[in-house]
Design an enzyme around this catalytic site. Structure first.
Site, PDB file in Angstrom:
ATOM      1  N   LYS A   1      45.808  32.782  41.260  1.00  0.00           N
ATOM      2  CA  LYS A   1      44.400  32.895  41.676  1.00  0.00           C
ATOM      3  C   LYS A   1      43.499  33.040  40.450  1.00  0.00           C
ATOM      4  O   LYS A   1      42.412  32.465  40.387  1.00  0.00           O
ATOM      5  CB  LYS A   1      44.225  34.086  42.637  1.00  0.00           C
TER       6      LYS A   1
ATOM      7  N   GLN B   1      45.566  42.324  47.042  1.00  0.00           N
ATOM      8  CA  GLN B   1      46.739  41.537  47.402  1.00  0.00           C
ATOM      9  C   GLN B   1      47.644  42.334  48.341  1.00  0.00           C
ATOM     10  O   GLN B   1      47.942  43.504  48.085  1.00  0.00           O
ATOM     11  CB  GLN B   1      47.486  41.115  46.114  1.00  0.00           C
TER      12      GLN B   1
ATOM     13  N   ASP C   1      38.690  37.353  51.358  1.00  0.00           N
ATOM     14  CA  ASP C   1      39.909  37.060  52.119  1.00  0.00           C
ATOM     15  C   ASP C   1      39.607  36.908  53.610  1.00  0.00           C
ATOM     16  O   ASP C   1      40.439  36.409  54.368  1.00  0.00           O
ATOM     17  CB  ASP C   1      40.914  38.222  51.969  1.00  0.00           C
TER      18      ASP C   1
HETATM   19  N1  GUN Z   1      49.355  38.187  50.752  1.00  0.00           N
HETATM   20  C1  GUN Z   1      49.781  36.990  51.226  1.00  0.00           C
HETATM   21  N2  GUN Z   1      48.732  36.149  51.404  1.00  0.00           N
HETATM   22  C2  GUN Z   1      47.627  36.829  51.032  1.00  0.00           C
HETATM   23  C3  GUN Z   1      46.246  36.494  51.005  1.00  0.00           C
HETATM   24  O1  GUN Z   1      45.813  35.388  51.363  1.00  0.00           O
HETATM   25  N3  GUN Z   1      45.406  37.475  50.547  1.00  0.00           N
HETATM   26  C4  GUN Z   1      45.862  38.692  50.182  1.00  0.00           C
HETATM   27  N4  GUN Z   1      44.959  39.585  49.770  1.00  0.00           N
HETATM   28  N5  GUN Z   1      47.134  39.039  50.208  1.00  0.00           N
HETATM   29  C5  GUN Z   1      48.021  38.107  50.636  1.00  0.00           C
END
Ligand code: GUN
Length: 294
Positions: A53, A97, A120
């Protein structure tokens, strides 16, 4: 021959579009959009996701920051950092995350994020707006799938869409979005999960199957009908003898189904890169709608 829904290619197109937008912003002497990622602990997959990311941000000209806490960090300390990011005029959006270590109350942490910075789309306010078809941040993976269906002009109206898995990140929001009054959408949706008996009875009647269960090669040719569209969200690390020590496997047995489907996403190179691109899209949306950047 099945149409391969090339998420890698479409995600590159989207990143190029975002980069052009950032160049215009910078040409007006404005600051670049800024995404912050919070990671707690050292889960290998989470570490890899967060690093990707951050790399994506660099690619499109965003500013990015990684806040990495040890797994022993207290919930109070994490909440304090979230409060600081909520208030910062320099931060447009941030993510925490998931999964979080067991000692953390995940709901409490998500609820602490300012919905205007929740890129998110996990905060209940944003989830509720999504369900009511109001403008908001859509969770990145469902948003990525919708965008892929849209760009390949896959017909979804009046189709039977069967989703496997009801996670808050993928299955549940996807089930809402495929039924919305829009394109892609207007599908008749069945949400299946671990308590659904004989899932194959549902998938065999599906025009569109979306798998998000994390069980490598679960979906076989005898579970789908001829001409189905198959979207594979699974990316499970499977140990092997390679240098890396693992490879990524989807929920779909690609070789088994490829001659029966009309369109399919590969793993890797399907939904994964789309998810990453949509987080960037949400971040630039947060930047543009921020009260600090008018
Ligand atoms: N863990 C797995 N996919 C995601 C996501 O799209 N965002 C976040 N914050 N954690 C994740």
């Amino acid at each position: 021959m099945a149409l391969i829904l090339n998420g890698l290619k479409v995600s590159k197109d989207i990143k190029n579009e975002i980069r052009e937008e950032v160049e215009k912003i910078l040409a007006r002497k404005r600051r670049a959009p800024h995404l912050v990622a919070i990671l707690v602990g050292n889960n290998g997959a989470s570490l890899a996701y967060v690093n990707s990311k951050i790399k994506d941000c660099k690619e499109v000209g965003f500013r990015s920051s990684l806040i990495h806490f040890p797994s022993t960090v207290s919930e109070a300390e994490l909440l304090e950092k979230i409060d600081e990011l909520n208030k910062s005029k320099e931060v447009d959006g941030f993510i925490v995350q998931l999964p979080l270590p067991k000692q953390m109350d995940q709901e409490k942490v998500i609820m602490a994020i300012d919905p205007r910075k929740d890129v998110d789309g996990f905060h209940p306010e944003n989830f509720g707006k999504m369900a009511l078809e109001m403008d908001t941040f859509l969770p990145a993976t469902p948003f990525g799938i919708l965008t892929l269906l849209e760009r390949y002009n896959i017909d979804t109206q009046g189709k039977h869409c069967v989703i496997i898995g009801r996670s808050r990140i993928v299955g549940r929001p996807m089930s809402i979005l495929m039924g919305r009054k829009d394109f892609p959408g207007n599908s008749t949706v069945t949400l299946t999960h671990s308590y659904t008996p004989h899932i194959e009875e549902y998938t065999r009647s599906a025009d569109i199957v979306i798998t998000a269960l994390g069980d490598p090669h679960f979906l076989k040719a005898d579970m789908i009908k001829e001409g189905a569209v198959v979207i594979d969200v699974g990316i499970t690390r499977v140990d092997d003898d390679s240098e890396k020590g693992y490879h990524l496997a989807g929920d779909v047995d690609f070789d088994d189904v490829k001659d029966k489907v009309s369109a399919i996403t590969p793993v890797p190179g399907g939904v994964g890169p789309m998810t990453r691109a949509m987080l960037l899209k949400n971040t630039i949306l947060a930047y543009k709608t921020s009260v600090y950047n008018d």
